[in-house]
Design a protein around this motif. Sequence first.
Motif, PDB file in Angstrom:
ATOM      1  N   LEU A 192      11.135 -14.173  -0.936  1.00 39.68           N
ATOM      2  CA  LEU A 192      11.091 -12.725  -0.702  1.00 39.68           C
ATOM      3  C   LEU A 192      11.417 -11.968  -1.993  1.00 39.68           C
ATOM      4  CD1 LEU A 192      10.994 -10.279   1.239  1.00 39.68           C
ATOM      5  CD2 LEU A 192      13.411 -10.623   1.688  1.00 39.68           C
ATOM      6  N   TRP A 193      12.509 -12.386  -2.665  1.00 39.25           N
ATOM      7  CA  TRP A 193      12.930 -11.676  -3.888  1.00 39.25           C
ATOM      8  C   TRP A 193      11.890 -11.841  -4.988  1.00 39.25           C
ATOM      9  CZ3 TRP A 193      16.280  -7.944  -4.227  1.00 39.25           C
ATOM     10  CH2 TRP A 193      17.286  -7.823  -3.246  1.00 39.25           C
ATOM     11  N   LYS A 244       0.835  -1.195   0.000  1.00 35.37           N
ATOM     12  CA  LYS A 244       0.000   0.000   0.000  1.00 35.37           C
ATOM     13  C   LYS A 244       0.881   1.260   0.000  1.00 35.37           C
ATOM     14  CE  LYS A 244      -3.659   2.136   2.730  1.00 35.37           C
ATOM     15  NZ  LYS A 244      -4.186   2.159   4.077  1.00 35.37           N
ATOM     16  N   LEU A 245       1.944   1.197   0.794  1.00 35.87           N
ATOM     17  CA  LEU A 245       2.854   2.363   0.861  1.00 35.87           C
ATOM     18  C   LEU A 245       3.554   2.584  -0.477  1.00 35.87           C
ATOM     19  CD1 LEU A 245       4.549   1.809   4.356  1.00 35.87           C
ATOM     20  CD2 LEU A 245       3.050   3.704   3.765  1.00 35.87           C
ATOM     21  N   ILE A 246       3.926   1.462  -1.137  1.00 34.99           N
ATOM     22  CA  ILE A 246       4.647   1.594  -2.415  1.00 34.99           C
ATOM     23  C   ILE A 246       3.791   2.344  -3.427  1.00 34.99           C
ATOM     24  CG2 ILE A 246       5.530   0.281  -4.399  1.00 34.99           C
ATOM     25  CD1 ILE A 246       6.480  -1.857  -2.413  1.00 34.99           C
ATOM     26  N   THR A 247       2.488   2.056  -3.405  1.00 34.94           N
ATOM     27  CA  THR A 247       1.629   2.671  -4.435  1.00 34.94           C
ATOM     28  C   THR A 247       1.287   4.122  -4.098  1.00 34.94           C
ATOM     29  OG1 THR A 247      -0.248   1.724  -3.268  1.00 34.94           O
ATOM     30  CG2 THR A 247       0.576   0.495  -5.168  1.00 34.94           C
ATOM     31  N   ARG A 303      11.651   3.307 -10.926  1.00 36.42           N
ATOM     32  CA  ARG A 303      11.494   4.060 -12.174  1.00 36.42           C
ATOM     33  C   ARG A 303      10.258   4.943 -12.113  1.00 36.42           C
ATOM     34  NH1 ARG A 303      11.687   0.150 -16.548  1.00 36.42           N
ATOM     35  NH2 ARG A 303      13.932   0.068 -16.237  1.00 36.42           N
ATOM     36  N   LYS A 304       9.102   4.283 -11.885  1.00 39.28           N
ATOM     37  CA  LYS A 304       7.842   5.030 -11.956  1.00 39.28           C
ATOM     38  C   LYS A 304       7.697   6.028 -10.801  1.00 39.28           C
ATOM     39  CE  LYS A 304       3.888   2.646 -13.321  1.00 39.28           C
ATOM     40  NZ  LYS A 304       3.282   1.288 -13.170  1.00 39.28           N
ATOM     41  N   ASN A 305       8.000   5.552  -9.571  1.00 39.20           N
ATOM     42  CA  ASN A 305       7.673   6.373  -8.392  1.00 39.20           C
ATOM     43  C   ASN A 305       8.639   7.518  -8.143  1.00 39.20           C
ATOM     44  OD1 ASN A 305       5.576   4.743  -7.984  1.00 39.20           O
ATOM     45  ND2 ASN A 305       6.207   3.944  -5.985  1.00 39.20           N
ATOM     46  N   ILE A 306       9.787   7.484  -8.813  1.00 37.81           N
ATOM     47  CA  ILE A 306      10.799   8.483  -8.444  1.00 37.81           C
ATOM     48  C   ILE A 306      10.436   9.863  -8.988  1.00 37.81           C
ATOM     49  CG2 ILE A 306      13.183   9.201  -8.812  1.00 37.81           C
ATOM     50  CD1 ILE A 306      14.066   6.508  -8.195  1.00 37.81           C
ATOM     51  N   PRO A 353       9.072  -7.844  -8.984  1.00 41.63           N
ATOM     52  CA  PRO A 353       8.148  -7.076  -9.839  1.00 41.63           C
ATOM     53  C   PRO A 353       7.962  -5.626  -9.363  1.00 41.63           C
ATOM     54  CG  PRO A 353       7.171  -9.170  -9.129  1.00 41.63           C
ATOM     55  CD  PRO A 353       8.441  -9.027  -8.384  1.00 41.63           C
ATOM     56  N   HIS A 354       8.185  -5.390  -8.089  1.00 45.09           N
ATOM     57  CA  HIS A 354       7.993  -4.017  -7.589  1.00 45.09           C
ATOM     58  C   HIS A 354       9.173  -3.104  -7.921  1.00 45.09           C
ATOM     59  CE1 HIS A 354       4.329  -4.870  -5.443  1.00 45.09           C
ATOM     60  NE2 HIS A 354       4.890  -5.854  -4.777  1.00 45.09           N
ATOM     61  N   ILE A 355      10.331  -3.703  -8.262  1.00 50.06           N
ATOM     62  CA  ILE A 355      11.534  -2.861  -8.445  1.00 50.06           C
ATOM     63  C   ILE A 355      11.291  -1.775  -9.505  1.00 50.06           C
ATOM     64  CG2 ILE A 355      13.977  -2.850  -9.132  1.00 50.06           C
ATOM     65  CD1 ILE A 355      14.290  -5.561  -7.799  1.00 50.06           C
TER      66      ILE A 355
END
Length: 1938
Positions: A1492-1493, A1457-1460, A1505-1508, A1498-1500
């Motif tokens: 874990l990885w 949730k935080l990532i999005t 890229r997208k969130n920065i 998929p979130h990397i």
Amino acid sequence: MVLSKMDHSNSPPKSYGAVPGAPIPDDILNDGDRYMEKLKVYAKSLPYSIEPYSKMMEALDFIILRLTQAVHARDDVGLIQWDSMLTYWMMLKYPLPKEKRIRLAKLYFNLSVVPGTSTQVVAVCADAFKVLTRSKKKVSIEDLRIPWKPIFDILKHDLFLSRRQFEYTHPQLYLPMLFRVWESINSYMYDERMLHFLSRLAELHVVPDVSDPKRVKEIPDDERSEDEGRPEWPLHQSAPANGPWTGIYKDVGIFSEHEWNLLMCKCLASMEIPLADGGSLTTGPTADTQVGFEIGRLPKPQWRIPSLARIIVYSMAPDGPMVPPSNMPTPMFSPLPSAVSTPQIQDSSLKDYLSAPLGGPRKPIPPHAYLGGSKALDSLARMIASTEQFFHPSNSGSWTADLSAFIKYIVYDFNKRWHEEQKPDCKTPKYRRLTKTMKRELVKSLRTVTLLAMFSQDSTTVSNIQSCLKSMSVLEPDLILHPVLERAVPSLEALVETQRTLSVIKALGAVAPAIVSRDVYYAGAKHLVPILQLLIPGIDLNDPAKTLCTTAFLVEISQHIKIGDLSGFDQGSSGSESPRSSPTPRDRIPVLSLDDAGAAFLNGDVSSPKEEDALLQDTTGSFPDWIASFIRRVIQLLENLPEEGPSGSAGGASEVQVVDAVTGACSQICVHLSEPLFDLVLKMVYDYASSNVRSNAVRAIHQLVECVANADPIKTLALFLPFCERNIRVELENGASSLRTTSSSTPLPSDATLHWNLAILRGAVYNDGKAIIKYRKRLLSILCLLHDKTFSKRGFSWTGKLLSSLLLTLTHTYPLENKFVNPEDWTSDEFQRNHHRHWGKLYRPDEITIAWHVPDEEEISFALEIFEVLIEPTLKLLEGLLDPGIPRNAEWRNDFCRHLTVVRNAFAGIPTLYKEYIQPDEIRAAVATSDILGEIPEMIASVPPLDSGFILTDPSDPRYKFITGLKHRFGEFLHNASVSLRSQGEENTLDAVQMLVRSIRTYMMEYGDSRDSYYLNENQYTTEKNVARQYGGQKVWPRAVYIRRARFYNAARLRWNSIERKRGPVEDNLIDDIVEWSMWHYSSVRESSQSVLESLCSVYDGVRKRALPLLQSALDPGTDDDRMKGALWTLNSASFGKYAINEPSLMTTMFIKLFDSQHNEKPSIQDCVSTVFENCLNGFLEPTNLVTQVARPAVEKSLAELNELILFGSEDKELIRKCEEQRIQRAQDLDEAAQELIDLVLDIGHSEDTHWRYMIYATRCLRTLIRRDVPLKSEHIQFFLEKMHADHPTVRYYAQRAVMKSLRNLKLRTLCPSSTQLALSVQDNPLRVEVPVAPAWNTTEKFLSGYTVPLKSSGTEPILFDKDPPGWLVWGKTVSLYSLPPSGKSAFLPWESASAQAIEGVREIVLDAEWWKKVIVFYSEENHENSIIQDDVSCVKSIFQLLEDEPFEILRPLVQKLITDKDQNKQRAAAELLAGILNGAKHWPMEKQDKLWKWFEPHIPTILRKNIKSDTILIWSSFLEYIFYHTDPRRVQPLVDFVWKAFQTMDYNAEMSFDAVKVIALFRSFYEELGRKFISWVDETVERTWTEVHNEHDDVRAFIGEMLAFSDNIKWQPKPSLPTPEAFVKECTTSPKGFDIMGMRGVYHKARVAELVTRFAIWRQERLPGVRAFQSTYDRVGITICKWLYRSIHDLHAVSTFDYILPLMPELFRFTEVNDNKELVNRASNLLVRMCGVSPPVPLINPILDAIFEAIQKSPSWRVRLKALPLLQVFYFRQLPLISEIKIVQMLEVLCQRLDDEVVEVREMAASTLSGILRLSPRRSVMTLKDRFVRLVKNTLLPDRADPKYNTAVRQRHAAILGICALVDSYPYTVEKWMPDLLTNVLAEHTYDPIPISTTVRKCASNFKRTHQDTWHEDSKRFTDYQLAALSTLLTGSSYYA
């Protein structure tokens, strides 16, 4: 009053008071041992017998026995106790037997390195070890060797360093290696440590024996640690096969020429002299800041300035041909070095053109010659000459203190070494010793700068220069004294600036030895009287600074001479008997060099000693006039003092200081007056005192009378006593002091006469009780009268002071005088006639006799009579005042205060009248109530009393009984009065209470050394030695120093008796009273009582234990606010608060009381509580018993060795067992107390009512209570986890840190199998494997290339390496690698079973999603952080490390949730949680990691890229930094792949530069954190970026600059043939100088730089002009390259950058002249200037200079020429030691050519550069240039203005005039013999020439005037009258030279 008892009468036979020497015990007297001889001298200096050596040995053995028992039982408390006893024992100066010293030192050393030892014990042991091994004579390497490994092991874990595992054996092998490494590194901190190390080596190896290879075999290698290897080095090739070993000398001292030049460059850089270039300082400090925070944790290095000085002085030796002695016309001159080595000039081939070569056809170069025949001295003189102008006050700054300190240490070390080499037992070979020529040349070369800096405004500089002058005046007095006098006399005669007057007085003080000591300079003494006469106006109340300087000079002078008129004695009358009638002191009149002939006009002709004596005797005829005017001046000063205030002091602090200083000088002078002069002074003082009354000078007249009484008490008393007695009686009868007051107030005018006479009388009874006895009855009756009649505060307090002075004079033991010769010499007839021959006499310790005052029966009976007649009745009156029913009004208060003052002062005056004895049963009682808790009685230290000058020592003596009984009564009265006054509680008792508190202090504290304090005497002794010291290592001293030493020794023995005082019932009651007064309602009483209580804690054992319950009870609810405040402030002192919280039995109560203080809501009280809490928590240490379980074989071994020397009985072994049991009991108590405290504080923490401030304290307290040696309880850790989401941020901060500490301890407890490892925090990681290394030439390359190969998840072989990779320089025997965790099995689980409950507690909380949600709220709240917070990450990591993936499923949806969520703060929370999870998963089983990885991969792209966005880019780059820090990249392969791919596919020229910046920022985190692990990616990265070097985006180009610098840095790799230590060390020694073993040359970018050189030419043609210039490729690439090189020059490997700068230099110069791109111009200029601050590789020096020459000579742009000229000067100044003389001559040629430039600015710049370089040029070039310029001026005729040749002619003449001015300017502080002619005959003629010639001439003239102002009185002698007149004209205005 401090007992500075000093001096005595001048009349010959009166040796009253002198006591015959006491008998010395036989075992001290008859032992010839060197150290026994010293003890014998101490024994001889005391007036009583000291204990036999055998008795003190028994005491020592007992102390050592107890020490060893404490160590056996691991009892730290006992160890600290008995260690302090050992310290006290050593104060007594008895020699400690060598064997015991060595074994004690070993024991202390081994104790201090036991892992887990408390800091207090480490400090105690380290200090003791330092004291025991301080003396090189008492302990050497033959006696004691110490292992380095244990210290290293402890530091390694403290500082995260790691080093190789063995030591070298011989400097010959390792010095070349150290220098090679040093040369390649640019770091200021490394420099400081290297310089310190080399300075120790240089000093050590002056003596060849030290390095004799035979010693390596002879000294046993018995301290090798277990894992320490020793390489077998071949013994030296250089060792002579048969003859003796000659040392490790090379070209200069122990250094080669190349090493020496490097050292001299470091020396110049160290001074940090900023040139006018704005920043060519060394870039080392900048490089250090980039290294990381570990470097800041290193212990601070030694200051580099003393190290540099020591290296230079100890490298001096006669090691080269000598320059002929300098025949400069002025003795003020720094010799110009190396005149002979100039390429010679043939006059015949000279052309009259400036560009003619200075060399002409070269002749063979004669051998290089050196100043004084010493290379090191020559380098020093060059350095001083190059920095000369920076000493001038007009040019001072932060560097002046360093420069002046440097010359101070040079001269100090030279002086020390010179005197060491004069000793018969000096081991330095004769051919390596300092010579007289060197000594003379050293002083000459430093003299000019010292005399310049003398007038500095900066106090540090001035004190450095004083020290320097002092040492130089001892070395070569004739060279120093005269110039100082020449400056001093005019400054004192005329009115000059105050600063100048102060400077000359200080300078005179510094050269005092040359004036007063006939041994130092026989001819100096005749100058003394004229100087003294000039200094009379120095005593000036309006100028305190000048007065303090003058009095310091007078004190310094007067303690070395007798002030008496000798002019009446016939010169030859007793010459034959004189012991020193024909002195040849230290061969003082040296062979005259030519220079000295020049100096002869200063000295007059050199006179014989006889003539000197006659001159001196003649001047002493002025002593009577001088002393009379001096005393008049002092009296005048006293008259002008401001009125005395209520406190009794006149004016402010400065006036008090001035009066103290003036009377201190008077005292010294009076002591050394001849009898007739003393009578004169006494009469003057008497006349003044008897005919004046000055209310403003009461305190001052007391001090003045004290001065004369100190010198001759008999005469003084005879004169003053009857007069004072008469006046006092008259005044009292007429009502003086009859107004009752008890507080300080301005005295009434009518009381002034009484106070005046009281002050005089008190001064008169200041010295020698024997003289006082005669007036016994009269004094007693005056005292009684005064007591009865003085009612005002000033009256009765001065009466008290008079009484205490009188009693001290009667009953104390003190030296009677401190004249500069022994009493028997002073009274001898020969001395009376010839005392001038003895001035400045120094003594050996055994030549001293001291006259002591020891009280005799009469004095004692007088003292006791005073007690019987005056004190006992007064005490009775006081007791009566407490009777019930007496009205307590103002009259009562006054009686109470005045009676108590008398009694208090009487007891204050008898600290040594009787000796206290403590009976065995009293000792037992004291032990039971001791402050040392939980210790067996035997381990609580006590010492037997010693003889130390107490008078009544027999308890059965009726006098003893009387005085002790009276004191007991006094104590009881004080307690009763306390109780009574407390119950009275009225306001008007304040003064009475203050008096009472002071009386309690007197009763409790005045004993032993209280009036003659050990620590005060120690300071005074040290100060006196420092003032009297003429050179380091001095063994003979003025007599006054020995007298101070005897007092110091007496004080040490008194101190021994005052260490522990008897604490009986009376004392206990008084302690309780003081505690009560500490909590009284008046703050002034509270403060003074708290200070008394603090003092009592240091003297009486048991005060703290007694006072604490009282203080703590005052914190209970319902207590009065003032009382509570008093209790809190008392607890705040270290004696109480810190003591209570670290004692197991007291800490719980202490904390509970503090936590309960929440009940009082008053803000001022809560502030107090906060302060107490802060101090207590800062001193509250984690409870631990770990150290008692640590194995300590080395300690056991040293104990066994020490026990061989001490007899051990069976009862002693029994005691160890008891002590051990007690220690175990103490440990149990600690465990119980800690657990009890945890439970109590947890309750407070959980309570709803706890205020947030107390919640913080609770959290901090509980955090400290997390213990490494005890498993955690679950409620303890759960408290912290719950507080992680508390409302208050500080509570959260401490709670989070506590969670990290708890979980780290849990990990350590699981992975540390032994207590030792647990104490050191060294864990055994099950995945770590030690892999053996077989080094080959490509081992490092292979190892580093492995980082790019992805892992196979099934592989188990160890390949991972997380930290910085090894093998940069060499490889060890093994390397620690990590394997991947095995499948299905956790690396660390199961955790230790003892902590299972705590783990369950953690699990319970963190497996609850609600807890995570609450924590995330705070992680993602808005704050000012724009990167991740380390603590948050570490906390999450700790949880995931502990529970592995258990909490992951609960946390996963929250993280997603935080990532999005794009919000910056949410992104930061996501980054923190992810970093914690990924880092915590490092050692999970592989399948859990894969899972874990698999989720994270998929979130990397989304995240990176997208969130920065611009506001989150720092967050995610800091996330990557955290992930990659000390991590093998193969562990996080998906992230590596993503970042690398993003970089490879990046669009450098995207529309928005941010698209590129996103990728660059993440990539930067990747490569910067990997460091050398990045090496396999680097080539591709650089190739990829190089193509974009002209990119349009600034950010991209900046990144390229960084990448170029970074890649060059990590590609730097030293090149030994095999990467082993042995091979590296060997090759550093054997490889040729040119071979670059350190790889310090820049090769990686060579090809790219070459490509740039060709392409810049093309780009320059294509450059766009005007406003679009900055878009040109030329400008873009130019700025990128400047950024890269600028960054590199500030890096650790700066030296490699020169290989890249050199080919680019022509282009860099071109950058500086573009006129439409300011950034490019600035960056290029900065780079060129900054580059001068780093020493280039030697082979590149000439090419760099050639490149600068090229720019100056060939550049078509005048701007480039203008920029290159000062650069040449800067480079020349910074790299002077590395530049050859041929190059200097070439430089002059280039500059002379530029004097004829078309552009006037270039011409002028060339001239100023020329003057700077001429200053250090070979002498011949200077003369040649002078002739050339003069001829050119003469040959240049100016035609008519209309003539076409006019401009050329003006330019030609201007060139010649500029050259002449450059010559004049290059000698700013001296006048060469060719200069007057040049100034007056050549320059003066051109004053009215056309501009610019005339302006140049005038500017030169005004410069000359400015720089020669200080020395004009001397320089003017170089000019004839005609020349002076011409010079006046030149300067227009003749007043200056009139």
